[in-house]
Design a protein around this motif. Structure first.
Motif, PDB file in Angstrom:
ATOM      1  N   SER A 151      27.495   4.282  32.293  1.00  0.00           N
ATOM      2  CA  SER A 151      27.076   3.689  31.276  1.00  0.00           C
ATOM      3  C   SER A 151      26.378   2.608  31.488  1.00  0.00           C
ATOM      4  N   GLU A 152      26.057   2.051  32.828  1.00  0.00           N
ATOM      5  CA  GLU A 152      25.217   1.134  33.110  1.00  0.00           C
ATOM      6  C   GLU A 152      23.459   1.651  32.842  1.00  0.00           C
ATOM      7  N   VAL A 153      23.341   2.674  32.590  1.00  0.00           N
ATOM      8  CA  VAL A 153      22.306   3.212  32.557  1.00  0.00           C
ATOM      9  C   VAL A 153      22.172   3.553  30.853  1.00  0.00           C
ATOM     10  N   ALA A 154      21.504   2.775  30.175  1.00  0.00           N
ATOM     11  CA  ALA A 154      21.767   2.598  28.507  1.00  0.00           C
ATOM     12  C   ALA A 154      20.539   3.441  27.861  1.00  0.00           C
ATOM     13  N   ILE A 155      20.621   3.756  26.950  1.00  0.00           N
ATOM     14  CA  ILE A 155      19.421   4.424  25.810  1.00  0.00           C
ATOM     15  C   ILE A 155      19.577   3.306  24.573  1.00  0.00           C
ATOM     16  N   ASN A 156      18.148   2.718  24.514  1.00  0.00           N
ATOM     17  CA  ASN A 156      17.843   2.200  23.137  1.00  0.00           C
ATOM     18  C   ASN A 156      18.815   0.874  22.941  1.00  0.00           C
ATOM     19  N   ASN A 157      19.218   0.362  24.227  1.00  0.00           N
ATOM     20  CA  ASN A 157      20.158  -0.825  24.110  1.00  0.00           C
ATOM     21  C   ASN A 157      20.337  -1.578  25.382  1.00  0.00           C
ATOM     22  N   PRO A 158      19.645  -3.014  25.152  1.00  0.00           N
ATOM     23  CA  PRO A 158      19.321  -3.716  24.210  1.00  0.00           C
ATOM     24  C   PRO A 158      17.889  -3.440  23.630  1.00  0.00           C
ATOM     25  N   PHE A 159      17.148  -2.677  24.360  1.00  0.00           N
ATOM     26  CA  PHE A 159      15.798  -2.529  24.055  1.00  0.00           C
ATOM     27  C   PHE A 159      15.379  -1.421  23.526  1.00  0.00           C
ATOM     28  N   SER A 160      14.806  -1.023  22.528  1.00  0.00           N
ATOM     29  CA  SER A 160      14.424   0.598  22.149  1.00  0.00           C
ATOM     30  C   SER A 160      12.999   0.844  22.303  1.00  0.00           C
ATOM     31  N   GLY A 161      12.266  -0.242  22.770  1.00  0.00           N
ATOM     32  CA  GLY A 161      10.655   0.051  22.697  1.00  0.00           C
ATOM     33  C   GLY A 161       9.957  -1.092  22.096  1.00  0.00           C
ATOM     34  N   GLY A 162       8.669  -1.350  22.655  1.00  0.00           N
ATOM     35  CA  GLY A 162       8.027  -2.344  22.165  1.00  0.00           C
ATOM     36  C   GLY A 162       6.982  -1.743  21.171  1.00  0.00           C
ATOM     37  N   PHE A 163       5.923  -2.635  20.844  1.00  0.00           N
ATOM     38  CA  PHE A 163       4.688  -2.484  20.282  1.00  0.00           C
ATOM     39  C   PHE A 163       3.930  -1.423  21.004  1.00  0.00           C
ATOM     40  N   ILE A 164       3.814  -1.566  22.232  1.00  0.00           N
ATOM     41  CA  ILE A 164       2.752  -0.507  22.981  1.00  0.00           C
ATOM     42  C   ILE A 164       3.452   0.811  22.840  1.00  0.00           C
ATOM     43  N   SER A 165       4.703   1.131  23.117  1.00  0.00           N
ATOM     44  CA  SER A 165       5.000   2.574  22.906  1.00  0.00           C
ATOM     45  C   SER A 165       5.110   3.082  21.512  1.00  0.00           C
ATOM     46  N   ASN A 166       5.503   2.278  20.564  1.00  0.00           N
ATOM     47  CA  ASN A 166       5.289   2.599  19.257  1.00  0.00           C
ATOM     48  C   ASN A 166       3.988   2.980  18.661  1.00  0.00           C
ATOM     49  N   ALA A 167       3.092   1.973  19.084  1.00  0.00           N
ATOM     50  CA  ALA A 167       1.939   1.987  18.270  1.00  0.00           C
ATOM     51  C   ALA A 167       0.924   3.131  18.824  1.00  0.00           C
ATOM     52  N   HIS A 168       0.919   3.353  20.281  1.00  0.00           N
ATOM     53  CA  HIS A 168       0.151   4.339  20.894  1.00  0.00           C
ATOM     54  C   HIS A 168       0.873   5.760  20.926  1.00  0.00           C
TER      55      HIS A 168
END
Length: 284
Positions: free
Chosen positions: A209-226
């Motif tokens: 569980s120490e490898v998490a998905i979208n927790n606490p970060f789900s991706g920032g502007f760079i990932s989403n915008a591009h």
């Protein structure tokens, strides 16, 4: 303070094997543009701490990938992973910072940049970074992009997970904790891709569980915008600083304190990315 020329480090692979990856490191710089000399209330030590300086070594895969981009400028001067709106200073943690993640004032009283200076900083640093990403995707055969970061071991005072212990590795695709697209939203890569990569990290590092998905970060502007702009899958990678910073030096974030462990960790991260692509071919 040295003069900082508005240039980005953009690398296009020329050595085989070249993986069809784009590596983006937007927060690795620690330099402050000359236009901001004397304005910041933060010390050099604090600027390094609030940047991700070790990421430039941790993800230095330029000779093995099709495209690579990083910047020398500190996120405390211009944060490349934030949306252009709202206009500063309305967002305290936006492109031009008002406060740090634990509430420290970034600029001296009366010296916060005016709109003319904000415009110059964005034209010099922000828009070129995003333009180069688009150009690299268009011309370098990129099939997947990784936005690469580090994270503090515990959430800071002004963050959503304040005071909570963080996983050792966090992968983000703007989805839920299983990598699925959230309601009325879209994931920046398929669920199968992010889960396959998470499994490779778990295998390489003997973690659960120490490898998490979208927790606490789900991706920032760079990932989403591009992803929206180009349709090429994006994954955000966050590596916990406790994996390479000794407790006594964690707040300093000096790469010279931990070069040996960073080198070993970089090799393991690369093995994960390469194995993920070789075995799963992007999860297909």
């Amino acid at each position: 303070m040295k003069t900082l020329t508005p240039t980005l480090i953009v690398y296009s692979g020329t050595v085989t094997p070249r993986y069809p990856f784009l590596i983006s490191i937007p927060h690795g710089g620690t330099d402050i543009p000359q236009e901001l000399a004397g304005r910041l209330a933060l010390s050099r030590h604090e600027i390094r701490y609030y940047s991700d300086p070790v990421t430039r070594a941790l993800y230095s895969f330029g000779s093995s990938v099709q495209a690579f981009i990083e910047t020398p400028v500190s996120r405390m001067a211009v944060d490349l992973n934030r949306p252009p709106l709202p206009i500063p200073p309305r967002d305290p943690d936006g492109i031009i910072k008002v406060r740090t993640i634990d509430g420290k004032t970034v600029y001296r009283e009366g010296l916060f940049p005016d709109m003319n200076l904000i415009h110059r900083l964005m034209m010099a640093w922000y828009f070129p970074y995003h333009q180069h990403i688009d150009e690299l995707i268009d011309h370098r055969g990129v099939k997947i992009a990784f936005d690469c970061h580090s994270m503090l071991p515990v959430g800071s005072g002004e963050q959503k997970d304040a005071g909570r212990r963080r996983p050792l590795i966090c992968l983000g695709n703007n989805g839920d904790r299983k990598g699925r697209a959230r309601k009325s939203s879209i994931a920046t890569c398929p669920e199968s891709w992010i889960n396959a990569l998470a499994d490779e990290f778990r295998s390489e590092f003997s973690l659960g569980s120490e490898v998490a998905i979208n927790n606490p970060f789900s991706g920032g502007f760079i990932s989403n915008a591009h992803y929206w702009r180009k349709g090429v899958p994006w994954l955000q990678i966050e590596i916990n600083r406790s994996l390479y910073e000794p407790e006594r030096a964690r707040s300093a974030a000096r790469s010279s304190d931990c070069d040996g462990s960073v080198t070993a960790l970089r090799e393991r991260i690369w093995r994960v990315l390469a194995t993920f692509w070789d075995q799963h071919d992007g999860g297909t």
